[in-house]
Design a protein around this motif. Structure first.
Motif, PDB file in Angstrom:
ATOM      1  N   ARG A   4       0.827  -1.189   0.000  1.00  0.00           N
ATOM      2  CA  ARG A   4       0.000   0.000   0.000  1.00  0.00           C
ATOM      3  C   ARG A   4       0.874   1.255   0.000  1.00  0.00           C
ATOM      4  N   ARG A  59      -3.117   8.437   5.670  1.00  0.00           N
ATOM      5  CA  ARG A  59      -4.172   7.822   4.877  1.00  0.00           C
ATOM      6  C   ARG A  59      -3.565   7.180   3.636  1.00  0.00           C
ATOM      7  N   GLU A  60      -4.295   6.234   3.058  1.00  0.00           N
ATOM      8  CA  GLU A  60      -3.842   5.651   1.807  1.00  0.00           C
ATOM      9  C   GLU A  60      -3.844   6.727   0.734  1.00  0.00           C
ATOM     10  N   PHE A  93      -4.346   6.608  -2.386  1.00  0.00           N
ATOM     11  CA  PHE A  93      -5.395   6.484  -3.397  1.00  0.00           C
ATOM     12  C   PHE A  93      -6.103   5.161  -3.176  1.00  0.00           C
ATOM     13  N   ASP A  94      -7.169   4.953  -3.896  1.00  0.00           N
ATOM     14  CA  ASP A  94      -7.897   3.685  -3.868  1.00  0.00           C
ATOM     15  C   ASP A  94      -7.130   2.700  -4.754  1.00  0.00           C
ATOM     16  N   HIS A  95      -6.445   1.747  -4.125  1.00  0.00           N
ATOM     17  CA  HIS A  95      -5.570   0.845  -4.868  1.00  0.00           C
ATOM     18  C   HIS A  95      -6.342  -0.028  -5.854  1.00  0.00           C
ATOM     19  N   GLY A  96      -7.539  -0.451  -5.475  1.00  0.00           N
ATOM     20  CA  GLY A  96      -8.345  -1.275  -6.376  1.00  0.00           C
ATOM     21  C   GLY A  96      -8.788  -0.507  -7.606  1.00  0.00           C
ATOM     22  N   ARG A  97      -9.261   0.714  -7.426  1.00  0.00           N
ATOM     23  CA  ARG A  97      -9.725   1.515  -8.558  1.00  0.00           C
ATOM     24  C   ARG A  97      -8.559   1.890  -9.477  1.00  0.00           C
ATOM     25  N   ALA A 149      -4.032  -4.905  -7.561  1.00  0.00           N
ATOM     26  CA  ALA A 149      -4.107  -3.895  -6.509  1.00  0.00           C
ATOM     27  C   ALA A 149      -3.183  -4.214  -5.346  1.00  0.00           C
ATOM     28  N   LEU A 208      -7.580  11.367  -9.432  1.00  0.00           N
ATOM     29  CA  LEU A 208      -8.164  10.710  -8.270  1.00  0.00           C
ATOM     30  C   LEU A 208      -9.643  11.047  -8.075  1.00  0.00           C
ATOM     31  N   TYR A 242     -10.601   8.469 -11.529  1.00  0.00           N
ATOM     32  CA  TYR A 242      -9.754   7.287 -11.727  1.00  0.00           C
ATOM     33  C   TYR A 242      -9.701   6.890 -13.203  1.00  0.00           C
TER      34      TYR A 242
END
Length: 762
Positions: free
Chosen positions: A53, A65-66, A68-72, A87, A115, A118
């Motif tokens: 991550r 915080r992460e 970004f959304d790793h899956g997206r 991901a 972001l 995406y």
């Protein structure tokens, strides 16, 4: 002798604990901050149960915080590129975070992903950098080697031009000594040589480097017995000086004006570099504003250390400060650490010295050498300068010896440059491994012990925790059978000094049984074996694996090893033959076993690599009544045949009588135990003839031993590590466990781990 087979589960458990599996077993243990916005924030990557991550941190706001959304992002990248993207393991190691977007290099192209929606799109970007280049701070230019000279190229591809043109084989620019520059390991990684030794000025206008003079340096023959393409053996002859040689590799500093093409040579004597470039060693650096270069030099006997100032415009050099002593004078006790020297303004120097018997900081007037203040004092040692705040006249640093009962754990401290106002910023009994932000406002702190996994936080300059980043998860490690090593304290062989170490209990420990014991020494005074943190260090992973095989394993720092007071370290001076306190190791074995009847002192072994290989063979030869079996890998068995910077600094000036006593071959007639010698046929760090000369003497004395020469292997057996590890395990299992290794079991090849290589070689 008929031996019972060892259960294959022991080998499987040991394999699981090897270094290259650590990231799978310990999650969230390491944070490497990539600072952004001038040091006000950073991002890092972390291994989690869900995969790798990317995380962003705002220390001032106290948020994590992460990024970004790793899956997206994975789905968007796969859709845009037509390539699969996972991901849990995104196909890029680094990112650039901009307002509302993330940029990265993947699949040979540069990408920008918004972001908000995406959507990933290809955008212009600089071509990926080469490992053979050194890029400028502004990211516009890179320097690289061409033959024996240096060239520069603009990273937008518009221009490529020469910076030097008079380089020769004996006087080439930006080169390390041969054993490092063109090492077997480097060529196995597919590179012709290391990148050039250069340092860019802060404004990206000039480059500090050196002309490497190796005229007359002796050559050491190596034979590539089995060339990959077949055919006759190949003779290699890298230049490799040894103690007492007249000619050493020398560095003549020059400053290159990248745009103007001028070369300004330092008007001073060259600096010896038998081990590595002073730029690689961090003994030369630009001032913060780029108005000057400073570098350290040391006399050949290592008893005088000097700081010099080089004017990059004129080449004029003046000596800023010097210190001499009866033994080696060092800018820090750890060999590859950055020197503990800082310029304060234009006229003062913060200088590390052990003149009072401990490693402390002093403030001197530049030029006159007058001492202004002893900044730190006490029965403890400064280990690293973290930050100097010139405005507030305060220095932040780590020190060891402030934690009761542990001389090696590091504490973060602060003190004014006049020596007043000393304060501990981490007031606990943990070890603190610290990374400081560019402006010194924040530091990332990994706090742990050898038994407590790290908790990583961001602290402000007062030591207050602003945000917790990671709390390491070791559940997988524990499921693999690991248990924490047990710190111990014993008394030195002379009965005067506390000796510290770690004991690794065998898996499935039963106090009613008796277990063989293995010592794992490091035999030269440049690094310690006893890690104060949860990370066991490069050599500590093998200790954990041996414990899985059923051994009690010891790591001991005897007298002569670094990290404590000057006298403790100086026990090695003129006494390298003691391999950093082998007598203390023997005393520790006996003292520990007196209260631990499950330690079987009739079955004691020893194993180590490099200087540990030297110490292992020496333990068998000097203490045959104690050590029954040993494995000596890449052993430094004769310092007369090794690089001089180490031997002459720690043993003293070369001399046949003094140095002959260091040779293990001189004690070959004393061997009574079982010995396995292993060496790489292309070891250019410790040439294989060092082990072969010991083997010849053992044969001459009619001694039984085993010898494994790995024909194409380097000093650390890159590409062959699995084979050497198995031979080591099999030997120790047979001769100490009195068991037969599991039939048909073979360790698989170890994947490339560049991070581990960097740890080993600095």
């Amino acid at each position: 002798m008929q031996r019972n087979p060892l259960d294959v589960g022991a080998y499987q458990a040991a394999e699981r604990l090897l270094r290259h599996h650590r990231r799978e077993l310990v999650l969230g243990a390491k944070v490497t901050p990539r600072w952004t916005d001038g040091g006000t924030g950073f991002w890092y990557t972390v291994d989690t149960a869900a995969g790798k991550r990317f995380v962003t941190v705002d220390p001032k706001a106290g948020t994590r915080r992460e990024a970004f959304d790793h899956g997206r992002l994975a789905a968007a990248l796969a859709d845009a590129s037509g390539q699969p993207a996972d991901a849990a393991s995104l196909p890029f190691p680094a990112v650039r975070l901009t307002a509302g977007a993330v940029e990265f290099d993947a699949f040979g192209e540069h990408w920008r992903c918004g972001l908000a929606d995406y959507v990933c799109e290809r955008v212009p970007g600089n071509a990926p950098g080469s490992p053979l280049e050194v890029a400028s701070p502004d990211g516009k230019t890179a320097v690289y080697r061409a033959g024996h000279d240096l060239r520069a190229r603009s990273l937008d591809g518009d221009r490529d031009w020469a910076l030097t043109s008079d380089g020769t084989e004996d006087e080439d620019y930006g080169a390390n000594p041969d054993y490092l520059m063109y090492s077997t390991l480097v060529t196995k990684l597919g590179l012709p040589h290391l990148p050039p030794a250069v340092a860019w000025s802060p404004d990206s206008a000039r480059v500090l480097t050196h002309r490497t003079v190796q005229r007359g340096v002796r050559r050491t023959p190596l034979v590539r017995a089995a060339p990959a393409g077949g055919g006759d053996p190949e003779l290699l002859s890298p230049r490799f000086a040894v103690p007492g040689d007249e000619h050493l590799p020398m560095a003549e500093f020059v400053v290159l004006d990248v745009a103007g093409g001028t070369v300004t040579a330092a008007q001073a004597d060259p600096v010896a570099m038998s081990m590595m470039s002073p730029l690689f060693q961090k003994w030369a650096w630009w001032s913060e504003g780029g108005s000057a270069v400073h570098y350290l030099s040391r006399t050949r006997d290592a008893r005088t250390l000097s700081l010099h100032r080089l004017d990059p415009s004129t080449g004029e050099v003046r000596t800023v400060l010097s210190e001499s002593g009866p033994t080696r004078v060092e800018p820090g006790q750890q060999q590859l650490q950055a020197p503990l020297v800082r310029l304060v303004g234009d006229d003062q120097v913060l200088w590390y010295s052990q003149r009072d018997g401990w490693g402390h900081l002093y403030l001197f007037a530049a030029g006159t050498g007058e001492q202004i203040a002893q900044v730190t004092s006490g029965a403890w040692a400064v280990q690293e300068i973290l930050h100097v705040d010139e405005g507030e006249r305060v220095v932040y640093f780590t020190a060891s010896g402030l934690v009761e009962g542990s001389p090696y754990r590091r504490t973060v401290c602060r003190v004014s440059l006049d020596g007043s106002g000393f304060a501990r910023l981490t007031d606990d009994d943990l070890d603190h491994d610290v990374t400081v932000g560019p402006d010194g406002e924040y530091f990332v702190d990994s706090a742990s012990t050898s038994s407590l996994p790290p908790v990583t936080t961001v602290r402000d300059r007062g030591g207050a925790v602003l945000v917790e980043l990671e709390r390491a998860d070791i559940s997988r490690l524990e499921a693999a059978g690991w248990s924490p090593p047990q710190p111990f304290r014993t008394t030195s062989a002379d009965g005067t000094t506390a000796i510290h170490g770690l004991l690794y209990p065998p898996h499935g420990f039963d106090p009613a049984r008796r277990y063989p014991v293995i010592d794992t020494p490091y035999g030269i005074p440049t690094a310690g074996r006893v890690s104060p943190s949860f990370d066991p260090g490069y050599y500590g992973y093998e200790a954990e694996a041996l414990a899985a095989l059923g051994f009690v394993v010891l790591a001991i720092d005897g007298q002569g090893s670094p990290g404590r007071d000057k006298a403790f370290h100086d026990a090695s001076y003129g006494n390298l033959e003691d391999a950093c306190g082998l007598a203390d190791h023997v005393a520790a074995l006996r003292e520990l076993a007196s209260t631990r009847p499950w330690m079987d002192l009739d079955r004691v072994g020893v194993t180590g690599m490099s200087s540990g290989g030297y110490a292992s063979a020496r333990a068998l030869l000097r203490y045959p009544e104690v050590f029954r079996a040993g494995v000596a890998e890449s052993g430094m068995h004769d310092f007369r045949l090794l690089e001089p910077g180490l031997a002459e600094a720690y043993q003293g000036p070369a001399g046949s009588d003094a140095y002959a006593g260091l040779s293990n071959a001189e004690l070959a007639d004393r061997l009574t135990g079982k010995l396995l010698l292993i060496h790489g046929g292309l070891d250019d760090r410790v040439p294989p003839q060092v082990t072969l000369r010991l083997a010849e003497r053992l044969i001459a004395h009619g001694k039984d031993f085993e010898l494994v020469v790995v024909p194409d292997a380097d000093h650390i057996y890159f590409g062959y590590e699995h084979y050497v590890t198995q031979r080591r395990w099999d030997f120790l299992v047979r001769h100490l466990l009195d068991a037969e290794p599991p039939s048909g079991y073979r360790l698989p090849a170890v994947p490339v781990d560049l991070e581990a290589l960097g740890e080993l070689f600095g």
